[in-house]
Design an enzyme around this catalytic site. Structure first.
Site, PDB file in Angstrom:
ATOM      1  CB  SER A 157      -0.864  -0.020   1.263  1.00  0.00           C
ATOM      2  OG  SER A 157      -1.462   1.237   1.461  1.00  0.00           O
ATOM      3  CE1 TYR A 170      -4.393  -2.199   5.025  1.00  0.00           C
ATOM      4  CE2 TYR A 170      -3.508  -0.041   4.453  1.00  0.00           C
ATOM      5  CZ  TYR A 170      -4.025  -1.274   4.067  1.00  0.00           C
ATOM      6  OH  TYR A 170      -4.147  -1.561   2.725  1.00  0.00           O
TER       7      TYR A 170
END
Ligand code: NDP
Length: 251
Positions: A157, A170
């Site tokens: 990501s 995350y």
């Protein structure tokens, strides 16, 4: 990379495991790999979703997939070793793994990160991938030796390369995924196993909608739009590419 054109039989005879195959990007990748000739092992936590993907693949006449229902939150090293043995017996090869399943957790200020949620997100996004990779490596290496190549793809990501406020566990978990990819790629440099990560960028899925509830989903790429890169990295055209982060939607 989104303009890569995969031949129809790119993944013919290959066996590919996709985690989080019941929804979002993983679902699309599973369908796409099957459409290009692969026998896909569908791993996920919600059986009904995996069965729906299975039915779609069967109806299309692609190679019949296998279903592995497992909650990555609770699975142990012993589960993963058992899984690897089953794959070896059932298929005798594993040409590729797409580590796609992921948990967003709660976006919050750093000081509000809850320990329990930290553990869950790290377990699903990092530790399960470490354990599953370890269990599967012997079969992956053997497949690469016998058939010429194999591919491991982790899902990254943007916040796994540049930290961003409030993305907490995350983001930290995706940094760990990038680290795992680089360590493993370096170790396997002189083998036929390539190891890369793929950052899909903002994509129209449930996870994206929960992170950006006010965003118009129509402005986002769909999982299907990203599939050329997912095919490129899984198929033999990416032989020799290893230790890299591929960004599906560069700015
Ligand atoms: P979704 O939430 O749509 O899908 C995630 C998948 O992971 C689901 O199939 C889900 O299963 C599965 N999963 C979650 N937790 C577990 C668990 N404990 N055990 C087994 N399976 C689990 O997410 P996306 O498709 O959007 O994301 C796919 C990957 O791409 C993730 O790694 C994500 O971090 C990454 N990513 C996504 C972006 C985006 O904009 N969408 C941007 C950057 C990265 P179930 O359906 O049963 O819940």
């Amino acid at each position: 990379m989104l303009d890569y054109q995969a031949p129809r039989d790119l993944l013919k005879d290959r066996v590919i495991l996709v985690t989080g195959a019941g929804d979002g990007i993983g679902r699309e990748a599973a369908l796409t790999y099957a459409a290009h000739g692969a026998t896909v092992i569908l791993l996920g936590r919600t059986s009904a979703k995996l069965e729906a993907v299975y039915d779609q693949i069967e109806a299309a006449g692609y190679p019949l997939p296998a279903i592995v229902p497992v909650d990555l939150k609770g699975a142990t090293a012993a589960h993963y070793r058992g899984m690897a043995e089953t794959f070896a017996q059932q298929f005798g090869r594993l040409d590729g793994v797409l580590f796609n399943a992921g948990l967003l957790g709660t976006l919050s200020p750093f000081e509000h990160i809850q320990e329990k949620e930290w553990d869950e997100v790290m377990q699903v996004n990092v530790k399960s991938e470490f354990l599953l990779t370890q269990a599967l490596l012997p079969l992956i290496r053997q497949t690469a030796k016998e058939h010429g190549d194999a591919s491991i793809v982790y899902t990254s990501s943007s916040v796994g390369r540049k930290g961003r406020a409030y993305w907490g566990t995350y983001a930290i978990s995706k940094f760990a995924v990038e680290g795992m990819m680089e360590v493993l790629a370096d170790e396997l440099e002189n083998t036929q196993v390539r190891v890369n990560s793929l950052n899909p960028g903002g994509t129209r899925t449930r996870m994206r909608a929960s992170a950006f509830p006010a965003e118009d989903p129509q402005t986002l790429k769909t999982p299907a739009d990203l599939m050329p890169l997912y095919l490129y990295l899984m198929g033999p055209d990416s032989r020799g590419q290893t230790g890299q982060t591929f960004v599906a939607q560069p700015k």
